[in-house]
Design a protein around this motif. Structure first.
Motif, PDB file in Angstrom:
ATOM      1  N   LYS A   1       0.843  -1.193   0.000  1.00  0.00           N
ATOM      2  CA  LYS A   1       0.000   0.000   0.000  1.00  0.00           C
ATOM      3  C   LYS A   1       0.872   1.235   0.000  1.00  0.00           C
ATOM      4  O   LYS A   1       1.870   1.298   0.699  1.00  0.00           O
ATOM      5  N   ARG A   2       0.493   2.232  -0.773  1.00  0.00           N
ATOM      6  CA  ARG A   2       1.244   3.485  -0.800  1.00  0.00           C
ATOM      7  C   ARG A   2       1.269   4.091   0.603  1.00  0.00           C
ATOM      8  O   ARG A   2       0.243   4.261   1.234  1.00  0.00           O
ATOM      9  N   GLY A   3       2.452   4.374   1.080  1.00  0.00           N
ATOM     10  CA  GLY A   3       2.608   5.004   2.392  1.00  0.00           C
ATOM     11  C   GLY A   3       2.563   4.037   3.559  1.00  0.00           C
ATOM     12  O   GLY A   3       2.759   4.433   4.688  1.00  0.00           O
ATOM     13  N   ALA A   4       2.291   2.738   3.313  1.00  0.00           N
ATOM     14  CA  ALA A   4       2.227   1.769   4.410  1.00  0.00           C
ATOM     15  C   ALA A   4       3.635   1.386   4.849  1.00  0.00           C
ATOM     16  O   ALA A   4       4.525   1.233   4.022  1.00  0.00           O
ATOM     17  N   LEU A   5       3.822   1.262   6.147  1.00  0.00           N
ATOM     18  CA  LEU A   5       5.103   0.862   6.698  1.00  0.00           C
ATOM     19  C   LEU A   5       5.369  -0.599   6.351  1.00  0.00           C
ATOM     20  O   LEU A   5       4.522  -1.455   6.551  1.00  0.00           O
ATOM     21  N   ALA A   6       6.529  -0.892   5.808  1.00  0.00           N
ATOM     22  CA  ALA A   6       6.917  -2.267   5.511  1.00  0.00           C
ATOM     23  C   ALA A   6       8.375  -2.444   5.901  1.00  0.00           C
ATOM     24  O   ALA A   6       9.197  -1.571   5.657  1.00  0.00           O
ATOM     25  N   ARG A   7       8.679  -3.574   6.549  1.00  0.00           N
ATOM     26  CA  ARG A   7      10.072  -3.849   6.888  1.00  0.00           C
ATOM     27  C   ARG A   7      10.284  -5.353   6.958  1.00  0.00           C
ATOM     28  O   ARG A   7       9.389  -6.100   7.321  1.00  0.00           O
ATOM     29  N   ALA A   8      11.483  -5.761   6.621  1.00  0.00           N
ATOM     30  CA  ALA A   8      11.828  -7.174   6.673  1.00  0.00           C
ATOM     31  C   ALA A   8      12.144  -7.555   8.118  1.00  0.00           C
ATOM     32  O   ALA A   8      12.832  -6.825   8.822  1.00  0.00           O
ATOM     33  N   VAL A   9      11.606  -8.683   8.549  1.00  0.00           N
ATOM     34  CA  VAL A   9      11.857  -9.204   9.891  1.00  0.00           C
ATOM     35  C   VAL A   9      12.129 -10.696   9.785  1.00  0.00           C
ATOM     36  O   VAL A   9      11.781 -11.332   8.793  1.00  0.00           O
ATOM     37  N   GLU A  10      12.742 -11.238  10.817  1.00  0.00           N
ATOM     38  CA  GLU A  10      12.935 -12.683  10.868  1.00  0.00           C
ATOM     39  C   GLU A  10      11.864 -13.276  11.767  1.00  0.00           C
ATOM     40  O   GLU A  10      11.659 -12.813  12.890  1.00  0.00           O
ATOM     41  N   THR A  11      11.160 -14.292  11.269  1.00  0.00           N
ATOM     42  CA  THR A  11      10.153 -14.953  12.089  1.00  0.00           C
ATOM     43  C   THR A  11      10.837 -15.982  12.994  1.00  0.00           C
ATOM     44  O   THR A  11      11.917 -16.483  12.688  1.00  0.00           O
ATOM     45  N   VAL A  12      10.189 -16.274  14.101  1.00  0.00           N
ATOM     46  CA  VAL A  12      10.684 -17.224  15.092  1.00  0.00           C
ATOM     47  C   VAL A  12       9.597 -18.262  15.318  1.00  0.00           C
ATOM     48  O   VAL A  12       8.426 -17.903  15.511  1.00  0.00           O
ATOM     49  N   PRO A  13       9.922 -19.548  15.307  1.00  0.00           N
ATOM     50  CA  PRO A  13       8.917 -20.566  15.624  1.00  0.00           C
ATOM     51  C   PRO A  13       8.401 -20.375  17.047  1.00  0.00           C
ATOM     52  O   PRO A  13       9.169 -20.059  17.960  1.00  0.00           O
ATOM     53  N   ILE A  14       7.106 -20.568  17.250  1.00  0.00           N
ATOM     54  CA  ILE A  14       6.484 -20.307  18.548  1.00  0.00           C
ATOM     55  C   ILE A  14       7.097 -21.169  19.653  1.00  0.00           C
ATOM     56  O   ILE A  14       7.312 -20.702  20.767  1.00  0.00           O
ATOM     57  N   GLY A  15       7.426 -22.410  19.357  1.00  0.00           N
ATOM     58  CA  GLY A  15       8.042 -23.268  20.372  1.00  0.00           C
ATOM     59  C   GLY A  15       9.375 -22.733  20.836  1.00  0.00           C
ATOM     60  O   GLY A  15       9.685 -22.716  22.029  1.00  0.00           O
TER      61      GLY A  15
END
Length: 142
Positions: free
Chosen positions: A46-60
């Motif tokens: 979306k125009r103007g929407a904040l976007a950034r790359a993150v690393e996901t972590v398994p819930i366990g």
């Protein structure tokens, strides 16, 4: 949190495995976010929407590294904007006991969800059109 001194709050992006994803604001509220697979840049951004790359972590992995709930959780609220199955399928039910789950289920097949959770030792109900609540029923719940 100040009003819950015995709770441990963790800021993390949860996924089935460690991987790089793009987090993007999905609506007018900053509480409504989407996680999208990282492809260099956010697709459909979306125009103007904040976007950034993150690393996901398994819930366990995330829970095992906390001081409060590495073996038992009294109440787990699972509301991850459509990725509930991803978290549930990767959850280490044999290592971490959750007494009660509250799962946002309005985007999922509730019959399938009930069957899956019953196979893990839970009894489930749908108290409203959005959530499914599952209580642990197996004897070794402690």
């Amino acid at each position: 949190a100040q009003n819950r001194p015995l709770c441990e709050n963790v800021n993390a992006a949860v996924g089935a495995r460690r991987e790089r994803r793009v987090w993007q604001e999905a609506g007018a509220s900053t509480n409504s976010m989407l996680l999208r697979p990282h492809a260099g840049k956010a697709s459909g951004k979306k125009r103007g929407a904040l976007a950034r790359a993150v690393e996901t972590v398994p819930i366990g992995e995330l829970l095992k590294n906390t001081t409060c709930c590495h073996r038992r959780v009294d109440w787990f609220v699972l509301d991850v904007e459509g990725a509930e199955w991803e978290v549930l399928r990767s959850f280490p039910f044999d290592e971490i006991t959750v007494a009660v789950w509250s799962i946002e289920s309005n985007r999922h097949n509730r019959t399938e969800l009930h069957e899956y959770m019953e196979g893990k030792g839970y009894s489930c109900t749908d108290p409203d059109h959005i959530n499914t609540v599952c209580h642990l029923t197996k004897e070794d719940s402690e």
